[in-house]
Write a protein that holds these residues in place. Structure first.
Motif, PDB file in Angstrom:
ATOM      1  N   LEU A 359      -3.158  10.047  -5.118  1.00 27.36           N
ATOM      2  CA  LEU A 359      -2.789   9.179  -4.003  1.00 27.36           C
ATOM      3  C   LEU A 359      -1.356   8.690  -4.130  1.00 27.36           C
ATOM      4  CD1 LEU A 359      -6.018   7.003  -3.625  1.00 27.36           C
ATOM      5  CD2 LEU A 359      -5.225   8.788  -2.070  1.00 27.36           C
ATOM      6  N   ALA A 363       1.204   8.181  -0.975  1.00 24.02           N
ATOM      7  CA  ALA A 363       1.421   6.888  -0.329  1.00 24.02           C
ATOM      8  C   ALA A 363       2.584   6.129  -0.968  1.00 24.02           C
ATOM      9  CB  ALA A 363       0.149   6.051  -0.404  1.00 24.02           C
ATOM     10  N   PRO A 375      -9.173   2.307   0.564  1.00 19.75           N
ATOM     11  CA  PRO A 375      -8.561   3.496   1.170  1.00 19.75           C
ATOM     12  C   PRO A 375      -7.992   3.271   2.559  1.00 19.75           C
ATOM     13  CG  PRO A 375     -10.951   3.674   1.167  1.00 19.75           C
ATOM     14  CD  PRO A 375     -10.612   2.469   0.346  1.00 19.75           C
ATOM     15  N   VAL A 379      -4.235   2.597   1.581  1.00  9.20           N
ATOM     16  CA  VAL A 379      -3.664   3.944   1.530  1.00  9.20           C
ATOM     17  C   VAL A 379      -3.239   4.409   2.920  1.00  9.20           C
ATOM     18  CG1 VAL A 379      -4.029   6.344   0.867  1.00  9.20           C
ATOM     19  CG2 VAL A 379      -5.082   4.502  -0.475  1.00  9.20           C
ATOM     20  N   LEU A 380      -4.166   4.368   3.872  1.00 11.62           N
ATOM     21  CA  LEU A 380      -3.830   4.852   5.209  1.00 11.62           C
ATOM     22  C   LEU A 380      -2.744   4.009   5.870  1.00 11.62           C
ATOM     23  CD1 LEU A 380      -7.222   5.886   6.856  1.00 11.62           C
ATOM     24  CD2 LEU A 380      -5.239   7.338   6.454  1.00 11.62           C
ATOM     25  N   VAL A 491      -9.399   9.357   1.358  1.00 10.19           N
ATOM     26  CA  VAL A 491      -8.602   8.972   2.525  1.00 10.19           C
ATOM     27  C   VAL A 491      -9.219   9.527   3.802  1.00 10.19           C
ATOM     28  CG1 VAL A 491      -6.310   9.020   3.556  1.00 10.19           C
ATOM     29  CG2 VAL A 491      -6.550   8.913   1.081  1.00 10.19           C
ATOM     30  N   SER A 494     -12.155   7.566   5.068  1.00 11.78           N
ATOM     31  CA  SER A 494     -11.860   6.193   5.495  1.00 11.78           C
ATOM     32  C   SER A 494     -11.262   6.149   6.899  1.00 11.78           C
ATOM     33  CB  SER A 494     -10.897   5.531   4.511  1.00 11.78           C
ATOM     34  OG  SER A 494      -9.611   6.119   4.608  1.00 11.78           O
ATOM     35  N   TYR A 498     -11.454   3.072   9.432  1.00 17.63           N
ATOM     36  CA  TYR A 498     -10.182   2.441   9.787  1.00 17.63           C
ATOM     37  C   TYR A 498     -10.149   2.151  11.288  1.00 17.63           C
ATOM     38  CZ  TYR A 498      -5.101   1.784  10.115  1.00 17.63           C
ATOM     39  OH  TYR A 498      -3.850   1.267  10.347  1.00 17.63           O
TER      40      TYR A 498
END
Length: 812
Positions: A359, A363, A375, A379-380, A491, A494, A498
């Motif tokens: 990751l 990111a 995540p 992360v996103l 990711v 998620s 999200y």
């Protein structure tokens, strides 16, 4: 997705608000390390320039030439609310200017930028500002084994750094050598010398990463507080002033006190950090793994290491509360114990740390932050923010939505009880696949970044999985590709959540999420209907896959054929895969079941069968009894129950086995304010045993003692799941009073643990199997011919499964 700056080998980034950035790089394939000192312009996003108008001519467009010390702005394109990117030479001065303007506008002092709200401002930590602006990421061209990783573990005389001491530190250096550092003199001087030697060894080894299990929950906070009390400088970083710094975190140390401290700072949680090194807590990776897999016996180092095969047969085990006592009598045994701890922590970090490593290659965040990040927002969101700013596009602000609720995912329970010859068909990443199939993304994501990320991540995950299978088992190449695949899966899966997290994410869109859900229900309905039409018995189905039972005469070839036939009927981007076969399954409730493979240990899924609060004696009974139930031996289930009841009544069960681990959610003041209205066992156990102060979030082991008393067992550390027996508080070493309320735990055994098997037996057999062994009946039925049962509770019919019904109000 990977950033645009191709600088290889970055292993750590540290940025200061004054515009200085320090980048440590390791040349791929070598031990050579370089430090790059750079400058960057700290920046933030604003919805309006109104709070900077007081700057007058010092506020200038970014394209114009500007004098030193001025604030520049760039208006971003598009309809997003956060449309002004403002920057300055010094981030603190920039933030102060915004706060001064906001305070004047609102007529009251505004103390922090976050007080303006996410609709008005976006401010990232300095390192993320630097990484987003430059397009750099960690670890480009490196593999996990290129990192210099060091593990250390403290052994202390107790849990409270206000009164207890560090007497030994185990250390494993980047070359894999283990050693122990020990106090050589009594009192403060001996402990202070030990801490200085630890700092010197870490600096000499110069690791990129420092690891341990529960590092942020115990080792670092204890070390930090002892060092402050002893006036020892913790110069663990590669630059800047000595000492540990803090960053906010949902999970971490509660600053300002030890485990027995007051609650003044109880809600302020933080992680520790230093310039130039990354602190990785393997407990984060364990929790992340167990959240999805649900296959670990606990979260403690020793339990996980044993489960994953990382613990050797000669592994030294000492009850945690007795380590210091044993050290005084047999120091070599404690040295072996401590060295085993750091060895297992290193193995666990290598086995489970690859996802966070991968990751960090994507990111724009520090590696240590990605290791404990969620995540979606962790992360996103950084990936989306970087993409929009790279395109010069305005970002939307968080919106609460229009009140539409997020429709839940489809979940069907078709049968309960014991089934044999069970197959699982896995729907690989159903919701992301449907997002791709039908091009469903958040409405406010006008650049379609989320869909583009999901597209590329899915394709590259499949490529990584294929490369991992071709690489030799145990090779660095295989480890790298498996880690990359795992990170991408995190990711990818998620992305749907999200969108559905209304108000919590920048691009939330509950309508888009509900559209994905609708397609998901259609696919799952088709899947169930077609499987049932091929002669199988459906057991359970959700968006992760379907469990079903096949006729006894079927072979694995038949099972795979049926899955392939149904897979061919699904939308092109939705993949159905044969995911396993099992000898038997107990279906208890949706997503709560037990599986017995044809070879291997029993698998338990769901909170009904696995809970961090569950008493060990009950879990042990349930696991043994389930194995007999799934093999069809009902009489052996009865024998297991009788043995457990009699062991309780003879007090052969250690006290630790009947304790429950609970997390404290009330401060002493909060509990005392409501104590007259409602007494709670966990807090009564603390007060009864002399604990007047405790920390929010602290975990303790409690039990119900004789005479209605509340019992408390001493915890040797802050991590969960340790299997070693504990000592009763106040009891001498080696003493286990076993003063638990026997009949309470006999009732609990039947009403809580045995009840999990009720759906696998007839009502008559259940009553017979779990009858009190001390109250025999003259008419007790025989269990010789008893067998487990399976009850079909639903058929795949009706609109949900693509089938009309004669009466729309009745679903057969």
């Amino acid at each position: 997705m990977w950033g645009w700056d191709t600088t290889p080998g970055i292993v750590s980034v540290w940025a200061e608000p004054d515009g200085r950035a320090f980048v440590w790089k390791r040349q791929p394939g070598t031990s050579a390390r370089l430090r790059e000192d750079a400058r960057y312009r700290p920046w933030l996003l604003l919805a309006s320039l109104q709070d900077l108008e007081h700057l007058g001519p010092s506020l200038q467009p970014e394209s114009a030439s500007h004098a030193p010390g001025s604030v520049t702005f760039r208006e971003l394109e598009g309809p997003g609310a956060l449309r002004y990117r403002v920057s300055a030479d010094d981030g603190r001065a920039l933030g102060a200017s915004v706060l001064r303007g906001a305070s004047s506008r609102l007529g009251q002092r505004v103390g922090h930028l976050r007080d303006l709200g996410p609709h008005a401002v976006l401010v990232l930590p300095p390192e993320e500002q630097y990484l987003v602006a430059t397009g750099r990421t960690y670890f480009r061209d490196l593999v996990f084994d290129d990192l210099r990783r060091l593990q250390f573990d403290l052994e202390t005389t107790g849990l409270d750094p206000a009164t207890d001491r560090i007497f030994l530190v185990a250390l494993r250096d980047p070359e894999g050598r283990t050693e122990t550092l020990e106090v050589t003199a009594d009192g403060d001087a001996g402990e202070a010398d030990l801490l200085r030697r630890l700092v010197a060894r870490i600096r000499e080894a110069d690791p990129d990463v420092v690891e341990n299990h529960n590092l942020h929950g115990f080792d670092l906070p204890f070390l930090d507080q002892r060092a402050k009390r002893l006036n020892v400088s913790l110069a663990l970083g590669r630059a800047g002033l000595p000492g540990l710094r803090h960053r906010p975190s949902a999970r971490g140390a509660a600053l300002g006190r030890g485990p027995g401290g007051r609650e003044a700072d109880a809600m302020r949680r933080a992680r520790y950090t230093v310039p130039g090194r990354e602190f990785i807590d393997t407990l984060d990776a364990v929790r992340r793994h167990d959240f999805s897999a649900r296959d670990l016996p606990g979260h403690g180092l020793k339990a996980v290491a044993r489960h994953l095969g990382l613990a050797g047969p000669e592994r030294e085990l000492i009850p945690g509360a007795r380590v210091y006592e044993v050290f005084q009598k047999d120091p070599e045994r404690v040295r072996r114990y401590a060295r085993d701890d750091v060895t297992e922590a290193a193995g666990l970090a290598h086995l489970m740390g690859g996802a966070a490593f991968a990751l960090a290659r994507m990111a724009p965040r520090r590696y240590e932050r990605l290791a404990d990040a969620g995540p979606a927002t962790g992360v996103l969101d950084p990936l989306l923010v970087r993409a929009y700013l790279r395109e010069g596009a305005a970002l939307p602000a968080h919106e609460s939505g229009d009140g539409t609720s997020h429709s839940g995912a489809a979940l069907h329970l078709f049968a309960t009880g014991v089934a044999h010859h069970v197959v699982k068909a896995d729907v690989a990443s159903l919701y992301p696949s449907l997002m791709r199939q039908y091009r469903i993304g958040p409405k406010r994501d006008r650049l379609n970044v989320l869909l583009a990320l999901v597209d590329r991540l899915v394709d590259q995950r499949l490529d990584a999985k294929a490369k991992a299978k071709k690489a030799p088992p145990g090779s660095p190449e295989r480890h790298t590709h498996e880690a990359l695949s795992a990170a991408m899966k995190i990711v990818i899966n998620s992305a749907y959540g999200y969108m559905g997290a209304g108000g919590l994410t920048r691009f939330s869109d509950v309508h888009a999420a509900n559209e994905v859900t609708r397609h998901g229900r259609e696919v799952l309905g088709l899947l169930c209907r077609e499987l049932a039409g091929r002669g199988v018995t459906l057991l359970e189905a959700d968006t992760d896959g379907v469990y079903f039972s096949v006729p006894e005469a079927w072979t694995e070839i038949d099972e795979r054929r049926v899955v392939s036939e149904v897979a061919a009927l699904l939308p092109p981007r939705v993949r159905l895969e044969f995911d396993g076969r099992y000898a038997s399954m107990l279906s208890h409730e949706p997503k709560n079941y037990a599986l017995q493979p044809y070879a291997g240990p029993l698998l338990l899924r769901g909170v009904a069968f696995r809970s961090s609060r569950a008493e060990r004696y009950g879990e042990d009974f349930l696991r043994r009894a389930l194995q007999h139930l799934l093999s069809g031996n009902v009489r052996a289930v009865r024998d297991t129950y009788v043995d457990t009841v009699m062991a309780l009544r003879r007090r052969q069960v250690p006290t630790f086995e009947v304790t429950a681990q609970v997390r404290l959610t009330k401060s002493p003041a909060q509990y005392l304010a409501t104590r007259k209205q409602r007494r709670e066992l966990s807090y009564e156990a603390l007060l009864t045993n002399g604990r007047e102060h405790w920390a929010l979030g602290e975990r303790v082991r409690i039990y119900r003692a004789t005479g209605g008393r509340a019992g408390l067992l001493l915890e040797p550390d802050a991590e969960e799941g340790e299997p070693a027996a504990r000592l009763a508080v106040g009891a001498p070493a080696g003493d286990d009073r076993r003063d638990y309320d026997v009949e309470y735990y006999v009732r609990l055994l039947k009403d809580t643990f045995a009840a999990r098997m009720a759906r696998g037996l007839t009502a008559e057999d259940f009553a017979t199997v779990f009858a009190d062994p001390d109250q025999p009946s003259l008419f007790t039925p025989s269990l010789a011919e008893s067998r487990p049962v399976l009850t079909v509770v639903r058929e795949p019919r009706g609109p949900e499964f693509g089938e009309a019904t004669a009466n729309p109000d009745i679903v057969p």
